[in-house]
Design a protein around this motif. Structure first.
Motif, PDB file in Angstrom:
ATOM      1  N   ASN A 151       0.816  -1.207   0.000  1.00 24.01           N
ATOM      2  CA  ASN A 151       0.000   0.000   0.000  1.00 24.01           C
ATOM      3  C   ASN A 151       0.854   1.263   0.000  1.00 24.01           C
ATOM      4  N   GLY A 152       0.426   2.275  -0.763  1.00 24.16           N
ATOM      5  CA  GLY A 152       1.164   3.525  -0.809  1.00 24.16           C
ATOM      6  C   GLY A 152       2.545   3.331  -1.403  1.00 24.16           C
ATOM      7  N   LEU A 153       3.371   4.359  -1.275  1.00 19.55           N
ATOM      8  CA  LEU A 153       4.724   4.296  -1.843  1.00 19.55           C
ATOM      9  C   LEU A 153       5.634   3.393  -1.020  1.00 19.55           C
ATOM     10  N   GLY A 154       5.647   3.592   0.319  1.00 18.59           N
ATOM     11  CA  GLY A 154       6.501   2.762   1.160  1.00 18.59           C
ATOM     12  C   GLY A 154       6.104   1.310   1.127  1.00 18.59           C
ATOM     13  N   GLY A 155       4.806   1.038   1.121  1.00 14.84           N
ATOM     14  CA  GLY A 155       4.341  -0.348   1.037  1.00 14.84           C
ATOM     15  C   GLY A 155       4.732  -0.999  -0.271  1.00 14.84           C
ATOM     16  N   VAL A 200       8.323  -1.975   0.068  1.00 15.82           N
ATOM     17  CA  VAL A 200       8.432  -3.194   0.866  1.00 15.82           C
ATOM     18  C   VAL A 200       8.083  -4.418   0.028  1.00 15.82           C
ATOM     19  N   ALA A 201       6.980  -4.352  -0.706  1.00 15.69           N
ATOM     20  CA  ALA A 201       6.521  -5.498  -1.495  1.00 15.69           C
ATOM     21  C   ALA A 201       7.504  -5.865  -2.600  1.00 15.69           C
ATOM     22  N   LEU A 202       8.129  -4.849  -3.217  1.00 23.75           N
ATOM     23  CA  LEU A 202       9.049  -5.098  -4.329  1.00 23.75           C
ATOM     24  C   LEU A 202      10.497  -5.254  -3.881  1.00 23.75           C
ATOM     25  N   SER A 203      10.783  -4.872  -2.625  1.00 24.99           N
ATOM     26  CA  SER A 203      12.161  -4.885  -2.101  1.00 24.99           C
ATOM     27  C   SER A 203      13.101  -4.054  -2.962  1.00 24.99           C
ATOM     28  N   ARG A 204      12.607  -2.906  -3.410  1.00 24.21           N
ATOM     29  CA  ARG A 204      13.456  -2.002  -4.205  1.00 24.21           C
ATOM     30  C   ARG A 204      12.973  -0.565  -4.022  1.00 24.21           C
ATOM     31  N   PRO A 205      13.850   0.412  -4.311  1.00 28.52           N
ATOM     32  CA  PRO A 205      13.460   1.815  -4.158  1.00 28.52           C
ATOM     33  C   PRO A 205      12.330   2.198  -5.114  1.00 28.52           C
ATOM     34  N   CYS A 206      11.478   3.099  -4.661  1.00 26.37           N
ATOM     35  CA  CYS A 206      10.377   3.609  -5.472  1.00 26.37           C
ATOM     36  C   CYS A 206      10.294   5.120  -5.270  1.00 26.37           C
ATOM     37  N   ALA A 207       9.798   5.819  -6.278  1.00 25.35           N
ATOM     38  CA  ALA A 207       9.661   7.269  -6.170  1.00 25.35           C
ATOM     39  C   ALA A 207       8.496   7.748  -7.015  1.00 25.35           C
ATOM     40  N   VAL A 208       7.866   8.840  -6.581  1.00 29.46           N
ATOM     41  CA  VAL A 208       6.800   9.472  -7.354  1.00 29.46           C
ATOM     42  C   VAL A 208       7.065  10.974  -7.383  1.00 29.46           C
ATOM     43  N   ALA A 210      11.006   6.304  -1.522  1.00 24.73           N
ATOM     44  CA  ALA A 210      11.010   5.326  -0.428  1.00 24.73           C
ATOM     45  C   ALA A 210      12.027   4.246  -0.762  1.00 24.73           C
ATOM     46  N   VAL A 211      12.931   3.974   0.176  1.00 34.14           N
ATOM     47  CA  VAL A 211      13.986   2.986  -0.027  1.00 34.14           C
ATOM     48  C   VAL A 211      13.888   1.921   1.071  1.00 34.14           C
ATOM     49  N   VAL A 244      17.019  -3.644   3.621  1.00 35.22           N
ATOM     50  CA  VAL A 244      16.922  -5.093   3.448  1.00 35.22           C
ATOM     51  C   VAL A 244      18.102  -5.784   4.134  1.00 35.22           C
ATOM     52  N   VAL A 245      17.797  -6.661   5.064  1.00 36.44           N
ATOM     53  CA  VAL A 245      18.823  -7.398   5.808  1.00 36.44           C
ATOM     54  C   VAL A 245      18.556  -8.883   5.663  1.00 36.44           C
ATOM     55  N   ARG A 246      19.555  -9.612   5.176  1.00 34.03           N
ATOM     56  CA  ARG A 246      19.419 -11.054   4.976  1.00 34.03           C
ATOM     57  C   ARG A 246      18.176 -11.378   4.155  1.00 34.03           C
ATOM     58  N   ARG A 247      18.011 -10.624   3.080  1.00 39.76           N
ATOM     59  CA  ARG A 247      16.930 -10.800   2.112  1.00 39.76           C
ATOM     60  C   ARG A 247      15.543 -10.533   2.692  1.00 39.76           C
ATOM     61  N   ARG A 248      15.481  -9.866   3.806  1.00 36.24           N
ATOM     62  CA  ARG A 248      14.194  -9.527   4.407  1.00 36.24           C
ATOM     63  C   ARG A 248      14.128  -8.030   4.649  1.00 36.24           C
ATOM     64  N   VAL A 249      13.024  -7.407   4.251  1.00 42.59           N
ATOM     65  CA  VAL A 249      12.865  -5.971   4.477  1.00 42.59           C
ATOM     66  C   VAL A 249      12.659  -5.719   5.961  1.00 42.59           C
ATOM     67  N   ARG A 250      13.537  -4.901   6.531  1.00 38.14           N
ATOM     68  CA  ARG A 250      13.467  -4.588   7.957  1.00 38.14           C
ATOM     69  C   ARG A 250      12.936  -3.184   8.225  1.00 38.14           C
TER      70      ARG A 250
END
Length: 210
Positions: free
Chosen positions: A61-65, A68-76, A103-104, A107-113
């Protein structure tokens, strides 16, 4: 893993670096809540209101969500009218007067923290240099959290009761000594004073227990 003050301090430090290196006037962020797929915004820097404080951002959800879902930076470029994201959080974003937002994920040990955000109050492209600097700030937080995890793992392995029955003799204490040495090696790899002090305290506990 439960969110604690030391982990939150890593996000806070990363936000300070993000604002310094990108020149963005607003930064905020938080960590993924234990056992849940959502980020709780706990750290604010440069904000004019408390509209974003304690906001729970669900994965997807939203930009930060989305980050998190894509595990990559996003911007608008203009948050409120962007078709790239969903708009569950438009009200707090608008209350803070934010337009261009990045939003960046941390990611630690392949998990978004956690997630770091940077923002402008005008609608304009943020650019590759700004995004790269924000990613570098996130990498700092990731490295600090990796060190924290390694220290926790070492302490858990050396804790009383962590060994098989009968292993608390020479072999058990040898493992404690190895854990102590490994923790000491982690200290100079970290530049954050709070985490460095915590590592040194952990070393002291192991020495006291030996």
């Amino acid at each position: 893993m439960a969110v604690d003050a030391v982990d939150a301090a890593q996000i806070r430090s990363a936000l300070v670096r993000l604002r310094r290196t990108t020149g963005l006037p607003v930064a905020f962020g938080g960590l993924v809540e234990s056992g849940r797929r959502q980020v709780r915004i706990s750290e604010l820097s440069g904000t004019a209101t408390t509209a974003l404080s304690a906001l729970a951002v669900t994965a997807g959800n939203g930009l930060g969500g989305r980050a998190v879902a894509l595990s990559r930076p996003c911007a608008v470029t203009d948050y409120s009218v962007s078709r790239q994201i969903s708009h569950e959080y438009d009200l707090p974003v608008a209350a803070e007067g934010l337009r261009s937002v990045l939003a960046v994920p941390v990611v630690v040990r392949r998990r978004v923290r956690g997630v770091l955000y940077g923002a402008l109050r005008t609608a304009q492209p943020l650019g590759d240099r700004t995004l790269s600097a924000a990613v570098a700030a996130a990498r700092d937080a990731e490295q600090a959290l990796v060190l924290r995890d390694e220290a926790d793992d070492l302490l858990a392995a050396a804790a009383p009761g962590a060994h098989a029955p009968g292993a608390a003799g020479g072999a058990g204490w040898e493992q404690v000594r190895e854990a102590h040495a490994a923790l000491r090696e982690l200290v100079p790899r970290n530049t954050d004073p709070a985490l460095r002090d915590e590592l040194l305290r952990a070393c002291g506990l192991l020495v006291a227990g030996s």
